[in-house]
Design an enzyme around this catalytic site. Structure first.
Site, PDB file in Angstrom:
ATOM      1  N   LYS A 285       0.241 -50.399  22.877  1.00  0.00           N
ATOM      2  CA  LYS A 285      -0.226 -50.282  24.259  1.00  0.00           C
ATOM      3  C   LYS A 285       0.539 -49.154  24.946  1.00  0.00           C
ATOM      4  O   LYS A 285       1.737 -48.983  24.713  1.00  0.00           O
ATOM      5  CB  LYS A 285       0.008 -51.619  24.969  1.00  0.00           C
ATOM      6  CG  LYS A 285      -0.557 -51.701  26.374  1.00  0.00           C
ATOM      7  CD  LYS A 285      -0.377 -53.124  26.938  1.00  0.00           C
ATOM      8  CE  LYS A 285      -0.950 -53.269  28.336  1.00  0.00           C
ATOM      9  NZ  LYS A 285      -0.802 -54.638  28.870  1.00  0.00           N
TER      10      LYS A 285
ATOM     11  N   SER B 257      -4.941 -56.867  30.572  1.00  0.00           N
ATOM     12  CA  SER B 257      -4.887 -55.427  30.630  1.00  0.00           C
ATOM     13  C   SER B 257      -4.719 -54.751  29.273  1.00  0.00           C
ATOM     14  O   SER B 257      -4.904 -53.541  29.164  1.00  0.00           O
ATOM     15  CB  SER B 257      -3.729 -55.019  31.541  1.00  0.00           C
ATOM     16  OG  SER B 257      -2.497 -55.423  30.965  1.00  0.00           O
TER      17      SER B 257
ATOM     18  N   SER C 246      -2.401 -60.841  29.789  1.00  0.00           N
ATOM     19  CA  SER C 246      -2.910 -59.560  29.278  1.00  0.00           C
ATOM     20  C   SER C 246      -2.947 -59.384  27.769  1.00  0.00           C
ATOM     21  O   SER C 246      -3.557 -58.434  27.285  1.00  0.00           O
ATOM     22  CB  SER C 246      -2.117 -58.413  29.889  1.00  0.00           C
ATOM     23  OG  SER C 246      -2.608 -58.154  31.178  1.00  0.00           O
TER      24      SER C 246
HETATM   25  N1  GLN Z   1      -4.683 -59.995  35.078  1.00  0.00           N
HETATM   26  C1  GLN Z   1      -3.360 -60.251  35.549  1.00  0.00           C
HETATM   27  C2  GLN Z   1      -2.990 -59.202  36.570  1.00  0.00           C
HETATM   28  O1  GLN Z   1      -3.834 -58.450  36.918  1.00  0.00           O
HETATM   29  C3  GLN Z   1      -2.392 -60.230  34.393  1.00  0.00           C
HETATM   30  C4  GLN Z   1      -2.090 -58.885  33.902  1.00  0.00           C
HETATM   31  C5  GLN Z   1      -1.078 -58.851  32.809  1.00  0.00           C
HETATM   32  O2  GLN Z   1      -0.835 -59.849  32.133  1.00  0.00           O
HETATM   33  N2  GLN Z   1      -0.456 -57.698  32.631  1.00  0.00           N
HETATM   34  O3  GLN Z   1      -1.901 -59.093  37.026  1.00  0.00           O
END
Ligand code: GLN
Length: 486
Positions: A79, A154, A178
């Protein structure tokens, strides 16, 4: 003929050590596959072709010398929020679009030491804020099961990289879901380890009390192999726990006879798609058949507050972490302003996307002198309640099982205009980060030909229990063998 889209780490390892294929051949195969599918799925921000071929050559030399680990010569995607020395690390943000780190994240060092081959850096929601990878400032990633739909987020690029066969496995990061939510949306395995198990040195910080790095893989065995490689204490991460790392791959086939598994009812939220609930019921019945003792009447009453708690704590920490992007030290820098202050303001105005700015504003507000007690402090108190409910549950159960996401992958564009709807996409995964416990998402069926994931939650450092349950389920089902046609 090798099918690059289904090959696992353990299968590739056998081919490599028996010299049926070299790492250079394997890497070239994946580079070819990337050229083929990347125009459709757009999972990768950077393809590190030259470096990959060099690393593959070194891996072949190691294999010839008999110095192999399970990941030696295996193509991996990372990532784009984990620092890679000499390789652009963008966080899918304009502000870091040309940032080339002078050092490797600890997990990257560990992969390099194991002899893995880094194929490229994966697209993500900007600074890991989002649930669909649509918040990337660079481009949108497409779900290989239906190109008109989101891959989740994400870590959408990482999940797609694995599902579409652009590498054998990937690393993602998980602050509120994410890793697990995109794993669920793309029908791959994704683990958020216990807070403190994997070093975050060199991970671009989003919300420091929640962030964890973890694997995305094609099966449970691979997930254990990657965790073996990246887990362990690191003195450069003050939240890293000196916990003796077991061999996660050694315990997989122990079976789940007599294991006590709870199903907390608060996770079957209103608004959940009935097909997802039905797939989960079938999966839970399967666990019962495999010998687990299921309790379907578990309650974790504070769960409904997790979303609010998360959206106070995560933006608060983000607002502090993102203060460093001021155009002075590194990253994008606006230089035409009348003063230093204007340069700084414009750097942040043009450098950050709308969701990142929303979070910085929310977080700054929640931490401001007049509101700190009402919001941040209150959220921390509720956080403690949530954690205590998990502690209590784990005195009675070895694990808890829930859906990973209340819905199957949604259409690109469907939720971008409505942040609250987008936030709801992670209701089932957020509480786990708040409590700091580990959870894995595994393929558990399909609804209207779109993937459904099952989340298995354990007590701190009980990753072995999660792997045992996940492995038993995987061996009894075929879901993980289905591949998208692209
Ligand atoms: N969807 C959640 C957010 O927008 C989690 C994102 C994540 O785990 N990085 O913060």
């Amino acid at each position: 003929m090798i099918d690059y889209s289904t090959l696992t780490i353990h299968e590739a390892h056998k081919l490599l050590v028996s010299k049926q294929i070299s790492s250079v051949e394997l890497t070239k195969g994946y580079l070819q596959r990337i050229r083929q599918v990347e125009p459709k799925v757009r999972a990768l921000v950077t393809v590190t072709e030259e470096m990959a071929l060099q690393q593959a050559q070194q891996a072949d030399a190691r294999i010839a010398a008999g110095e192999v680990c399970p990941l030696t010569g295996i193509p991996v995607i990372i990532k784009d929020n984990m620092c890679t020395k000499g390789v652009r690390t963008t966080c899918s943000s304009k502000i870091l679009e040309n940032f080339v780190p002078p050092y490797d994240a600890m997990v990257v060092t560990k992969l390099n030491t194991a002899g893995a081959v880094i194929m490229g850096k994966a697209n993500m929601d900007e600074f890991a804020m989002g649930s669909s990878t649509e918040n990337s400032a660079l481009f949108v990633t497409h779900n290989p099961w239906d190109l008109a739909r989101v891959p989740g987020g994400s870590s959408g690029g990482s999940a797609v990289g694995v599902a579409a066969g652009e590498a054998v496995c990937a690393l993602g990061s998980d602050t509120g879901g994410s890793i697990r939510q995109p794993a669920s949306f793309c029908s791959v395995v994704g683990l958020k380890p216990t807070y403190g198990l994997v070093s975050r040195y060199g991970l671009v910080a989003f919300a420091s009390s929640l962030d964890q790095i973890g694997p995305l893989t094609r099966d449970v065995t691979d997930c254990a192999l990657v965790l073996n490689t990246i887990a362990g204490h690191d003195s450069r991460d003050s939240t890293s726990v000196p916990y003796p790392v077991p061999d996660y791959a050694a315990c997989l086939s122990a079976g789940i006879k007599g294991m006590r598994i709870g199903v907390p009812k608060e996770y079957f939220v209103s608004g959940m798609q009935p097909e997802v609930a039905a797939a989960l019921d079938t999966a839970i019945a399967r666990l019962e058949k495999l010998g687990a003792v299921i309790d379907r009447d578990v309650s974790l009453p504070s769960t409904p507050h997790a979303l609010s708690v998360y959206y106070i704590i995560a933006p608060s920490e983000a607002s502090a972490n993102l203060a460093r992007y001021d155009g002075v030290k590194y990253g994008y820098s606006y230089k035409e302003g009348a003063s230093m202050w204007e340069d700084m303001e414009k750097t942040r105005q043009f450098g950050f996307g709308p969701e990142v700015k929303r979070r910085i504003m929310l977080g700054t507000y929640a931490l401001s002198a007049g509101y700190y007690d009402a919001y941040y402090l209150k959220a921390q108190k509720v956080r403690t309640l949530i954690r205590r409910e998990f502690d209590a549950a784990f005195t009675k159960y070895d694990a808890l099982v829930t859906p990973t996401s209340p819905t199957v992958p949604f259409k690109i564009g469907e939720k971008v205009a409505d942040p609250i709807q987008m936030y709801l996409s992670d209701v089932c995964t957020l509480p786990i980060n708040i409590a700091g416990v580990p959870a894995i998402s595994i393929p558990a069926g399909f609804a209207n030909n779109l993937p459904v994931g099952m989340q298995i939650i354990g007590k701190p450092f009980a990753e072995e229990t999660l792997f045992k349950i996940a492995y038993a389920y995987e061996q009894a089902t075929e879901w993980h063998k289905r591949k998208p046609e692209i």
